[in-house]
Design a protein around this motif. Structure first.
Motif, mmCIF file in Angstrom:
data_model
loop_
_atom_site.group_PDB
_atom_site.id
_atom_site.type_symbol
_atom_site.label_atom_id
_atom_site.label_comp_id
_atom_site.label_asym_id
_atom_site.label_seq_id
_atom_site.Cartn_x
_atom_site.Cartn_y
_atom_site.Cartn_z
ATOM 1 N N LEU A 175 0.764 -1.083 -0.037
ATOM 2 C CA LEU A 175 0.018 -0.048 0.063
ATOM 3 C C LEU A 175 0.996 1.156 -0.008
ATOM 4 O O LEU A 175 0.425 2.041 -0.634
ATOM 5 C CB LEU A 175 -0.918 0.003 1.307
ATOM 6 N N PHE A 176 1.700 1.303 0.688
ATOM 7 C CA PHE A 176 2.846 2.244 0.794
ATOM 8 C C PHE A 176 3.680 2.681 -0.337
ATOM 9 O O PHE A 176 3.569 3.729 -0.752
ATOM 10 C CB PHE A 176 3.815 2.146 2.108
ATOM 11 N N GLU A 177 4.287 1.610 -0.602
ATOM 12 C CA GLU A 177 5.110 1.856 -2.094
ATOM 13 C C GLU A 177 4.224 1.993 -3.274
ATOM 14 O O GLU A 177 4.405 3.014 -3.956
ATOM 15 C CB GLU A 177 5.905 0.691 -2.330
ATOM 16 N N LYS A 178 2.952 1.620 -3.613
ATOM 17 C CA LYS A 178 2.282 1.999 -4.715
ATOM 18 C C LYS A 178 1.531 3.186 -4.608
ATOM 19 O O LYS A 178 1.634 3.929 -5.563
ATOM 20 C CB LYS A 178 1.239 0.675 -4.762
ATOM 21 N N THR A 179 1.332 3.774 -3.469
ATOM 22 C CA THR A 179 0.676 4.947 -3.059
ATOM 23 C C THR A 179 1.710 6.139 -3.464
ATOM 24 O O THR A 179 1.567 7.079 -4.261
ATOM 25 C CB THR A 179 0.107 5.226 -1.956
ATOM 26 N N LYS A 180 2.816 5.593 -2.888
ATOM 27 C CA LYS A 180 4.146 6.614 -3.135
ATOM 28 C C LYS A 180 4.278 7.001 -4.697
ATOM 29 O O LYS A 180 4.996 8.002 -5.033
ATOM 30 C CB LYS A 180 5.256 6.107 -2.286
ATOM 31 N N ALA A 181 4.261 5.954 -5.670
ATOM 32 C CA ALA A 181 4.818 5.865 -6.900
ATOM 33 C C ALA A 181 3.465 6.593 -7.699
ATOM 34 O O ALA A 181 3.712 6.650 -8.937
ATOM 35 C CB ALA A 181 4.627 4.365 -7.288
ATOM 36 N N LEU A 182 2.393 7.077 -7.207
ATOM 37 C CA LEU A 182 1.384 8.088 -7.853
ATOM 38 C C LEU A 182 1.919 9.411 -7.870
ATOM 39 O O LEU A 182 2.757 9.758 -7.329
ATOM 40 C CB LEU A 182 0.017 7.726 -7.165
ATOM 41 N N PRO A 183 1.603 9.985 -9.042
ATOM 42 C CA PRO A 183 1.811 11.375 -9.636
ATOM 43 C C PRO A 183 1.317 12.199 -8.854
ATOM 44 O O PRO A 183 0.722 13.083 -9.093
ATOM 45 C CB PRO A 183 1.724 11.519 -11.036
ATOM 46 N N TRP A 184 1.455 12.282 -7.189
ATOM 47 C CA TRP A 184 0.891 13.406 -6.674
ATOM 48 C C TRP A 184 1.081 14.575 -6.714
ATOM 49 O O TRP A 184 0.407 15.745 -6.616
ATOM 50 C CB TRP A 184 1.322 12.968 -4.895
ATOM 51 N N GLU A 232 6.147 11.219 1.634
ATOM 52 C CA GLU A 232 7.325 11.111 1.053
ATOM 53 C C GLU A 232 7.163 11.257 -0.357
ATOM 54 O O GLU A 232 8.408 11.927 -0.731
ATOM 55 C CB GLU A 232 7.323 9.437 1.356
ATOM 56 N N SER A 233 6.454 11.183 -1.431
ATOM 57 C CA SER A 233 6.366 11.552 -2.571
ATOM 58 C C SER A 233 6.515 13.069 -2.947
ATOM 59 O O SER A 233 7.226 13.485 -3.684
ATOM 60 C CB SER A 233 5.016 10.943 -3.266
ATOM 61 N N LEU A 234 5.663 13.750 -2.106
ATOM 62 C CA LEU A 234 5.875 15.247 -2.374
ATOM 63 C C LEU A 234 7.041 15.966 -1.753
ATOM 64 O O LEU A 234 7.703 16.835 -2.231
ATOM 65 C CB LEU A 234 4.918 15.841 -1.519
ATOM 66 N N GLN A 268 10.144 14.360 -2.086
ATOM 67 C CA GLN A 268 10.811 14.303 -2.990
ATOM 68 C C GLN A 268 10.737 15.201 -4.414
ATOM 69 O O GLN A 268 11.687 15.822 -4.733
ATOM 70 C CB GLN A 268 10.906 12.881 -3.701
ATOM 71 N N HIS A 269 9.507 15.515 -4.550
ATOM 72 C CA HIS A 269 9.157 16.293 -5.452
ATOM 73 C C HIS A 269 9.619 17.665 -5.223
ATOM 74 O O HIS A 269 9.977 18.514 -6.259
ATOM 75 C CB HIS A 269 7.797 16.251 -6.163
ATOM 76 N N TYR A 270 9.188 18.336 -4.084
ATOM 77 C CA TYR A 270 9.363 19.730 -3.761
ATOM 78 C C TYR A 270 10.723 19.727 -3.175
ATOM 79 O O TYR A 270 10.981 20.903 -2.614
ATOM 80 C CB TYR A 270 8.217 20.143 -2.695
ATOM 81 N N LYS A 271 11.560 18.673 -3.036
ATOM 82 C CA LYS A 271 12.845 18.808 -2.322
ATOM 83 C C LYS A 271 12.898 19.448 -0.905
ATOM 84 O O LYS A 271 13.581 20.478 -0.775
ATOM 85 C CB LYS A 271 13.851 19.551 -3.274
ATOM 86 N N ARG A 272 12.021 18.872 -0.026
ATOM 87 C CA ARG A 272 11.900 19.283 1.225
ATOM 88 C C ARG A 272 12.557 18.082 2.287
ATOM 89 O O ARG A 272 12.330 16.980 1.953
ATOM 90 C CB ARG A 272 10.544 19.747 1.681
#
Length: 381
Positions: free
Chosen positions: A73-82, A119-121, A123-127
């Motif tokens: 659930l964690f890995e597949k949610t994190k992989a979505l294009p949030w 976690e996904s955000l 990475q994207h927003y470099k925070r």
């Protein structure tokens, strides 16, 4: 313009009606239990919110996958294009539900999805730190059904039944979405007279008036997705201009609501004024047995008391009998009555032309349909 998977959720038994509305807006769709799925751009999100009369809410589908473990659930949610949906300052609470799934603890699923999105955000927003969550609201839902997780963002905010005209209501108010469905399941057209003999706070007559004049049910309210940066303001402006252009305020309508309780008649009148139909719908205090009319080829739609409470049962059954006698005289009229009372036809005095199963909240009901004579071809010309 982007392309989004859009879900219009629906009460049990109303999916086909919601699908019909989605197609009328110009979108191909698939029907599943409790939802209608279609693809569209930002304007589809705005138009669906404004126009769908019988849907509960509009959601954007971010992803769907099988999840048997929390890791999965964690890995597949994190992989979505949030990052496509959620800006850096967004407020993004997570709600959840789980049916027949290995991951049955809803609070754990919510916490894991929240962590994965963070976690996904990051990475994207470099925070490194936590997000403040002071901006627009993006309510995420994780819904597990038979080990399939569907992850959505709610684009409506308050449910679509909240049209914004209800100032007051009675003890057991009918949802506006179901009231609209009851009208849409009849053969009524705005040129024909319409009566609701149990009008309560006026919901069925008001919904009929909105349908009769083709007024978008969401026209007088706001939606949470109006605050989303990736849907340009112009999209909402255009959708509202379209709704204004398509409304037919000059369409004459002949709609009456009656109720035995004068307090409800007053509330219904106030609600109709709030909805802009103050002088178009007439409300009267009256018992159902006293309803008579010289008009022809009309439609009666009613949600009478069901007699669910033991003390009321006898009185309600007697009232069904009086209703049958009163309506028998209206032989050109079509009658549609929704009740959970399984002996309704017996008390009413004749079998329905057709029955349709519906749910009023959690109460299983039937819509008993009695079709009147067809109007002659030139009746309204």
């Amino acid at each position: 313009m982007g392309k989004y998977q859009i879900i219009a959720t629906a009460a049990m038994g109303l999916e086909a009606l919601v699908a019909k509305e989605v197609r009328a807006l110009g979108y191909e769709c698939e029907v599943e239990n409790g939802k209608v799925i279609f693809e569209g751009d930002e304007s589809a999100i705005a138009r669906a919110n404004l126009w769908l009369r019988t849907a509960d809410r509009i959601k954007i589908k971010v992803g769907e996958f099988k999840a048997y473990t929390f890791d999965e659930l964690f890995e597949k949610t994190k992989a979505l294009p949030w990052e496509k949906y959620i800006p850096e300052d967004a407020e993004f609470p997570v709600i959840g539900k789980s049916v027949k799934s290995k991951l049955f603890s809803v609070s754990d699923c919510q916490a894991i999805v929240k962590k994965a999105v963070v976690e996904s955000l990051k990475q994207h927003y470099k925070r490194n730190g936590w997000f403040e969550e002071t901006g627009a609201l993006y309510r995420i839902e994780v819904a597990l059904l038979k080990d399939v997780a569907t992850i959505t963002i709610d684009a409506s905010g308050h449910g679509l039944h909240k049209r914004g005209y209800r100032i007051d209501q009675g003890e057991a108010p009918l949802k506006e979405t179901l009231a609209a469905a009851l009208v849409m399941l009849t053969n009524w057209a705005p040129e024909r007279p319409f009566i609701d003999p149990f009008c309560g706070s006026g919901t069925i007559p008001i919904e009929a008036a909105m349908i009769g004049q083709n007024i978008a049910p969401g026209f007088n309210r706001e939606f949470v997705s109006e605050g989303w940066g990736w849907i340009p303001e112009k999209v909402w402006d255009n959708a509202r201009i379209e709704a204004e252009d398509l409304a037919n305020y000059d369409q004459p309508i002949d709609i009456t609501g009656t109720d035995i309780d004068h307090r409800m008649v007053n509330i219904a009148t106030e609600n109709a004024f709030e909805a802009g139909f103050g002088d178009l719908i007439s409300f009267k205090q009256m018992q159902v047995k006293d309803i008579t009319t010289k008009k022809e080829y009309g439609v009666i739609v009613g949600n009478p008391p069901y007699g669910e409470r033991l003390g009321d049962k006898k009185a309600v059954e007697h009232m069904y009998k009086e209703m049958g006698q009163a309506f028998e005289k209206l032989d050109t009229w079509s009658v549609y009555i929704m009740t959970s009372n399984e002996q309704f036809e017996q008390f009413y005095g004749k079998p329905a032309t057709k029955k349709r199963k519906l749910f009023n909240g959690f109460i299983r009901t039937d819509l008993y349909q009695y079709w009147g004579k067809k109007p002659p071809r030139n009746h309204n010309e």
